[in-house]
Design a protein around this motif. Sequence first.
Motif, PDB file in Angstrom:
ATOM      1  N   ALA A  30      20.331 -44.348  -6.684  1.00 16.82           N
ATOM      2  CA  ALA A  30      19.102 -44.005  -5.983  1.00 16.82           C
ATOM      3  C   ALA A  30      18.017 -43.704  -6.989  1.00 16.82           C
ATOM      4  N   ALA A  31      16.976 -44.542  -6.980  1.00 17.36           N
ATOM      5  CA  ALA A  31      15.804 -44.327  -7.819  1.00 17.36           C
ATOM      6  C   ALA A  31      16.176 -43.963  -9.249  1.00 17.36           C
ATOM      7  N   THR A 250       3.424 -16.242   0.026  1.00 17.06           N
ATOM      8  CA  THR A 250       4.529 -17.045  -0.504  1.00 17.06           C
ATOM      9  C   THR A 250       4.038 -17.882  -1.680  1.00 17.06           C
ATOM     10  N   PRO A 251       4.719 -17.858  -2.823  1.00 11.02           N
ATOM     11  CA  PRO A 251       4.325 -18.719  -3.939  1.00 11.02           C
ATOM     12  C   PRO A 251       4.460 -20.198  -3.555  1.00 11.02           C
ATOM     13  N   VAL A 252       3.423 -20.975  -3.832  1.00 11.11           N
ATOM     14  CA  VAL A 252       3.408 -22.383  -3.454  1.00 11.11           C
ATOM     15  C   VAL A 252       3.107 -23.249  -4.663  1.00 11.11           C
ATOM     16  N   THR A 253       3.947 -24.264  -4.842  1.00 16.31           N
ATOM     17  CA  THR A 253       3.690 -25.330  -5.815  1.00 16.31           C
ATOM     18  C   THR A 253       3.431 -26.599  -5.024  1.00 16.31           C
ATOM     19  N   ALA A 254       2.306 -27.246  -5.279  1.00 16.67           N
ATOM     20  CA  ALA A 254       1.953 -28.458  -4.549  1.00 16.67           C
ATOM     21  C   ALA A 254       1.874 -29.632  -5.522  1.00 16.67           C
ATOM     22  N   LEU A 255       2.837 -30.555  -5.399  1.00 20.75           N
ATOM     23  CA  LEU A 255       2.802 -31.772  -6.196  1.00 20.75           C
ATOM     24  C   LEU A 255       1.982 -32.829  -5.460  1.00 20.75           C
ATOM     25  N   TYR A 256       1.260 -33.634  -6.221  1.00 18.68           N
ATOM     26  CA  TYR A 256       0.530 -34.739  -5.596  1.00 18.68           C
ATOM     27  C   TYR A 256       0.520 -35.927  -6.539  1.00 18.68           C
ATOM     28  N   ALA A 257       0.425 -37.110  -5.954  1.00 20.95           N
ATOM     29  CA  ALA A 257       0.624 -38.339  -6.711  1.00 20.95           C
ATOM     30  C   ALA A 257      -0.695 -39.003  -7.104  1.00 20.95           C
ATOM     31  N   SER A 258      -0.620 -39.713  -8.207  1.00 20.72           N
ATOM     32  CA  SER A 258      -1.718 -40.555  -8.663  1.00 20.72           C
ATOM     33  C   SER A 258      -1.134 -41.816  -9.263  1.00 20.72           C
ATOM     34  N   GLY A 282      -3.213 -18.349  -5.818  1.00 13.87           N
ATOM     35  CA  GLY A 282      -2.167 -18.616  -6.792  1.00 13.87           C
ATOM     36  C   GLY A 282      -1.458 -19.944  -6.663  1.00 13.87           C
ATOM     37  N   VAL A 283      -1.971 -20.864  -5.861  1.00  9.47           N
ATOM     38  CA  VAL A 283      -1.292 -22.144  -5.701  1.00  9.47           C
ATOM     39  C   VAL A 283      -1.220 -22.870  -7.044  1.00  9.47           C
ATOM     40  N   LYS A 284      -0.090 -23.501  -7.307  1.00 12.72           N
ATOM     41  CA  LYS A 284       0.100 -24.269  -8.531  1.00 12.72           C
ATOM     42  C   LYS A 284       0.032 -25.739  -8.175  1.00 12.72           C
ATOM     43  N   LEU A 285      -1.050 -26.404  -8.550  1.00 13.07           N
ATOM     44  CA  LEU A 285      -1.249 -27.821  -8.257  1.00 13.07           C
ATOM     45  C   LEU A 285      -0.815 -28.651  -9.454  1.00 13.07           C
ATOM     46  N   ILE A 286       0.049 -29.639  -9.199  1.00 12.46           N
ATOM     47  CA  ILE A 286       0.567 -30.477 -10.286  1.00 12.46           C
ATOM     48  C   ILE A 286       0.441 -31.946  -9.886  1.00 12.46           C
ATOM     49  N   ARG A 287      -0.308 -32.689 -10.661  1.00  8.59           N
ATOM     50  CA  ARG A 287      -0.452 -34.133 -10.419  1.00  8.59           C
ATOM     51  C   ARG A 287       0.667 -34.878 -11.134  1.00  8.59           C
ATOM     52  N   VAL A 288       1.253 -35.827 -10.423  1.00 14.17           N
ATOM     53  CA  VAL A 288       2.298 -36.672 -11.004  1.00 14.17           C
ATOM     54  C   VAL A 288       1.764 -38.096 -11.068  1.00 14.17           C
ATOM     55  N   ASP A 289       1.504 -38.560 -12.278  1.00 18.42           N
ATOM     56  CA  ASP A 289       0.928 -39.888 -12.466  1.00 18.42           C
ATOM     57  C   ASP A 289       1.993 -40.975 -12.368  1.00 18.42           C
ATOM     58  N   GLY A 290       1.540 -42.192 -12.124  1.00 18.51           N
ATOM     59  CA  GLY A 290       2.457 -43.316 -12.021  1.00 18.51           C
ATOM     60  C   GLY A 290       3.311 -43.263 -10.772  1.00 18.51           C
ATOM     61  N   SER A 291       2.794 -42.621  -9.739  1.00 18.00           N
ATOM     62  CA  SER A 291       3.566 -42.453  -8.512  1.00 18.00           C
ATOM     63  C   SER A 291       2.683 -42.676  -7.304  1.00 18.00           C
ATOM     64  N   ARG A 292       3.299 -43.166  -6.241  1.00 14.53           N
ATOM     65  CA  ARG A 292       2.645 -43.218  -4.944  1.00 14.53           C
ATOM     66  C   ARG A 292       3.196 -42.074  -4.102  1.00 14.53           C
ATOM     67  N   VAL A 301      12.619 -38.686 -12.838  1.00 10.74           N
ATOM     68  CA  VAL A 301      12.877 -37.799 -13.977  1.00 10.74           C
ATOM     69  C   VAL A 301      11.845 -36.673 -14.013  1.00 10.74           C
ATOM     70  N   ARG A 302      10.598 -37.034 -13.865  1.00 10.40           N
ATOM     71  CA  ARG A 302       9.519 -36.034 -13.842  1.00 10.40           C
ATOM     72  C   ARG A 302       9.688 -35.096 -12.646  1.00 10.40           C
ATOM     73  N   PHE A 303      10.038 -35.658 -11.501  1.00  5.75           N
ATOM     74  CA  PHE A 303      10.226 -34.854 -10.306  1.00  5.75           C
ATOM     75  C   PHE A 303      11.355 -33.843 -10.493  1.00  5.75           C
TER      76      PHE A 303
END
Length: 312
Positions: A30-31, A250-258, A282-292, A301-303
């Motif tokens: 899987a992936a 609640t602590p929140v981490t928000a991943l988003y794709a680019s 306190g939201v933690k925003l994290i961009r993940v490149d090379g992803s839809r 791997v990054r995820f």
Amino acid sequence: MFFLHNRGGVNLRAIAVASAAALIIGCGIAAGHALAAEPAAAQSAPFTSDRLSVEVIGSGPDVILIPGLASSREVWRPLATRLSATHRVHLVQLSGFAGQAWSHGDGAFVAPEVEELARYIRAARLDRPAVIGHSMGGLSGLLLAQAHPELVGRLMSVDSLPFFSAMYGPQVTAAQARPFADQAAAGILSVDEATFRTQQVQTAAGLVRDPATRALVVDWSMASDRHALAAAMKDVMTTDARPGLAAMTTPVTALYASDADGGAPAAMADGLWTHEYAALPGVKLIRVDGSRHFIMTDQPVRFDALVDEFLK
């Protein structure tokens, strides 16, 4: 069940869309993740519901994995298998999706499902578990944390906005989105099977980079109950969780794709996620490149690294 929206001529991913699975069923791959030949033994959860079911594997701190619209819990299988060595993983399957029975017609989807998640946490006697939700699952996790902050230890939202229809413009309200939501739901229910599949094939290309995974996205969408899809899409398009952000603890981490090659450009994704999550302390925003849209399959791997950091 896929819907794409264009802003400035650029394809943005739909946030509440049919889920993709990276799992290649029967092959055990899987992936890019090799699944164990002998998966961790599943435990029976003390819970019965017509809204969802839960498979439990592993032992340790509790982690709940919520899939997105039209998704099978198998979208989380590689992550769940890996985490089960150190965590007790609760794989949620939402009724009506990916071949699961649906008995609620065109009634509400999201709010009852969120309440059943809360009931599950209580019934299973979980102590403030970590929650990871993709797409509509991320919205569900956000609503769960807002309504029942005492039940959620931390939340990771994977490519999910607190208000889906903000993709249509920063001033759009839930009331303004309702006619479009009704139209989308009607389209799901009225289109013939062949046309529906064609739509899924066309849209899946914008959601996932891997062709094999795209095929699974389509298959799971086709196996979903149309009434469940329509009800869920209508709810997602008209549910605005932004008013509750400011009061969240609640602590929140928000991943988003680019993805510069067919997905959302980095600057556009940055602007959208920063604006829509601005009120959340306190939201933690994290961009993940090379992803839809399906970050877990496009950048596994990054995820995995981000999940490990989140769970520390």
